[in-house]
Design a protein around this motif. Structure first.
Motif, PDB file in Angstrom:
ATOM      1  N   TRP A 157     -13.369   0.643  -0.557  1.00 35.71           N
ATOM      2  CA  TRP A 157     -13.069  -0.790  -0.555  1.00 35.71           C
ATOM      3  C   TRP A 157     -12.801  -1.259  -1.976  1.00 35.71           C
ATOM      4  O   TRP A 157     -13.486  -0.852  -2.915  1.00 35.71           O
ATOM      5  N   LEU A 158     -11.835  -2.155  -2.134  1.00 33.38           N
ATOM      6  CA  LEU A 158     -11.458  -2.701  -3.433  1.00 33.38           C
ATOM      7  C   LEU A 158     -12.112  -4.062  -3.630  1.00 33.38           C
ATOM      8  O   LEU A 158     -12.081  -4.912  -2.728  1.00 33.38           O
ATOM      9  N   SER A 214       5.643   0.466  -0.656  1.00 35.39           N
ATOM     10  CA  SER A 214       4.898  -0.693  -1.153  1.00 35.39           C
ATOM     11  C   SER A 214       5.828  -1.848  -1.477  1.00 35.39           C
ATOM     12  O   SER A 214       5.533  -3.015  -1.177  1.00 35.39           O
ATOM     13  N   LEU A 269      -3.840   7.519  -1.033  1.00 31.73           N
ATOM     14  CA  LEU A 269      -4.618   6.307  -1.247  1.00 31.73           C
ATOM     15  C   LEU A 269      -4.778   6.039  -2.737  1.00 31.73           C
ATOM     16  O   LEU A 269      -4.637   4.891  -3.188  1.00 31.73           O
ATOM     17  N   ALA A 282      -3.297  -6.547  -1.990  1.00 31.30           N
ATOM     18  CA  ALA A 282      -3.890  -5.271  -1.587  1.00 31.30           C
ATOM     19  C   ALA A 282      -4.006  -5.186  -0.072  1.00 31.30           C
ATOM     20  O   ALA A 282      -3.705  -4.155   0.543  1.00 31.30           O
ATOM     21  N   ARG A 283      -4.428  -6.281   0.548  1.00 30.65           N
ATOM     22  CA  ARG A 283      -4.553  -6.293   2.002  1.00 30.65           C
ATOM     23  C   ARG A 283      -3.195  -6.089   2.669  1.00 30.65           C
ATOM     24  O   ARG A 283      -3.080  -5.401   3.693  1.00 30.65           O
ATOM     25  N   LEU A 310      -4.665  -1.770   2.127  1.00 30.08           N
ATOM     26  CA  LEU A 310      -5.879  -1.354   1.443  1.00 30.08           C
ATOM     27  C   LEU A 310      -7.056  -2.201   1.919  1.00 30.08           C
ATOM     28  O   LEU A 310      -6.886  -3.346   2.333  1.00 30.08           O
ATOM     29  N   ARG A 311      -8.244  -1.643   1.841  1.00 26.91           N
ATOM     30  CA  ARG A 311      -9.430  -2.338   2.342  1.00 26.91           C
ATOM     31  C   ARG A 311      -9.991  -3.252   1.263  1.00 26.91           C
ATOM     32  O   ARG A 311     -10.384  -2.797   0.189  1.00 26.91           O
ATOM     33  N   GLN A 364      -1.549   4.580  -4.019  1.00 22.78           N
ATOM     34  CA  GLN A 364      -1.355   3.187  -3.623  1.00 22.78           C
ATOM     35  C   GLN A 364      -2.128   2.239  -4.538  1.00 22.78           C
ATOM     36  O   GLN A 364      -1.617   1.189  -4.954  1.00 22.78           O
ATOM     37  N   ILE A 365      -3.367   2.613  -4.844  1.00 24.81           N
ATOM     38  CA  ILE A 365      -4.210   1.741  -5.663  1.00 24.81           C
ATOM     39  C   ILE A 365      -3.707   1.713  -7.097  1.00 24.81           C
ATOM     40  O   ILE A 365      -3.618   0.643  -7.719  1.00 24.81           O
TER      41      ILE A 365
END
Length: 264
Positions: free
Chosen positions: A156-157, A203, A125, A63-64, A68-69, A128-129
């Motif tokens: 944040w994930l 991605s 976003l 994820a990073r 992504l946070r 992406q997740i």
């Protein structure tokens, strides 16, 4: 092509057990470490075992990589002495079973649970997740349990221990095979994920074979004790599984798009 630099996680030592976080199924805890920061500690001795830590580490760093946070992940050393003075018998057993290297996330003080009815996430976003969760078979991002936090007005994930669930299936779990992901229909962000096709190419380009190997290389040998295969062979299984999923990304993107069309 330049060589992908090796990744590294910091290692901290628990100095104070603050409180159990009983809303987690594996009894994570808030602890203070020798760098004076607070962390949410995930125990290797919890019911899900070290495979939950492996999934947390691999998926968190993937994820990073995608931008992504994710709270900083650290290895967290737990001394056997912590289990001796804990009055709660259940927690004492957990501490004693978790002596050694565990995994922890930097504690986001003041963060609140994401609520899709309150906060609107941008389609890119959200896409992406959803894409990452389809890739990694993450079943734990539903409206009932989002595993998403809002902190300083940013998303944040957290909590990826339930991802990569195929690695619980036995010694041949990584063998290439079609793996549908029907659970995507319950993803809390699926209604907003209108740009899945657009984020797919970007991605995939970010998650290069070299990057995946660098992430999987972070998994400590002591977490790879199940089965007869040596640690490096087990790491190779994770790499092979993820590369197979990436190669089939068009399939799970279509699956997600079909699920989204059915609910909007």
């Amino acid at each position: 092509m330049p060589e992908t630099p090796a990744l590294e996680l910091r290692t901290v030592a628990v100095t104070r057990y603050v409180t159990p976080l009983r809303e987690g199924g594996s009894l994570p805890a808030l602890v203070e470490a020798d760098d004076n920061f607070l962390y949410v500690l995930k125990f290797r001795g919890a019911g899900q075992g070290v495979k939950a830590l492996i999934a947390e580490l691999i998926v968190g760093e993937m994820a990073r990589t995608l931008g992504l946070r994710v709270p900083e992940l650290v290895f967290c050393e737990l001394d056997e002495a912590f289990g001796r003075t804990e009055p709660d018998e259940e927690i004492q057993d957990l501490l004693q079973a978790s002596t050694g290297r565990n995994l922890a996330l930097h504690y986001l003080s003041g963060a609140i649970t994401f609520d899709a009815l309150v906060t609107t996430i941008e389609p890119r976003l959200a896409s992406q997740i959803v894409w990452l969760d389809c890739l990694t078979l993450n079943v734990d991002r539903t409206a009932r349990n989002t595993n998403l936090l809002m902190w300083h007005k940013e998303l944040w994930l957290i909590d990826h221990g339930a991802a990569l669930y195929a690695h619980h299936a036995g010694p041949e779990w990584a063998k290439p095979r079609p793996r549908p992901f029907p659970q995507v229909k319950d993803h809390v962000l699926l209604p907003r994920a209108s740009e899945l096709a657009e984020v797919e190419a970007e991605s995939r380009a970010q998650l290069t074979p070299e990057r995946i190997r660098a992430i999987v290389a972070l998994v400590p040998d002591e977490w790879l004790t199940n089965g007869d295969a040596p640690p490096q062979q087990q790491r190779d299984d994770y790499v092979r599984f993820l590369e197979t999923r990436l190669a089939a990304s068009e399939t799970f993107v279509q699956e997600a798009q079909d699920a989204r069309n059915a609910i909007i």
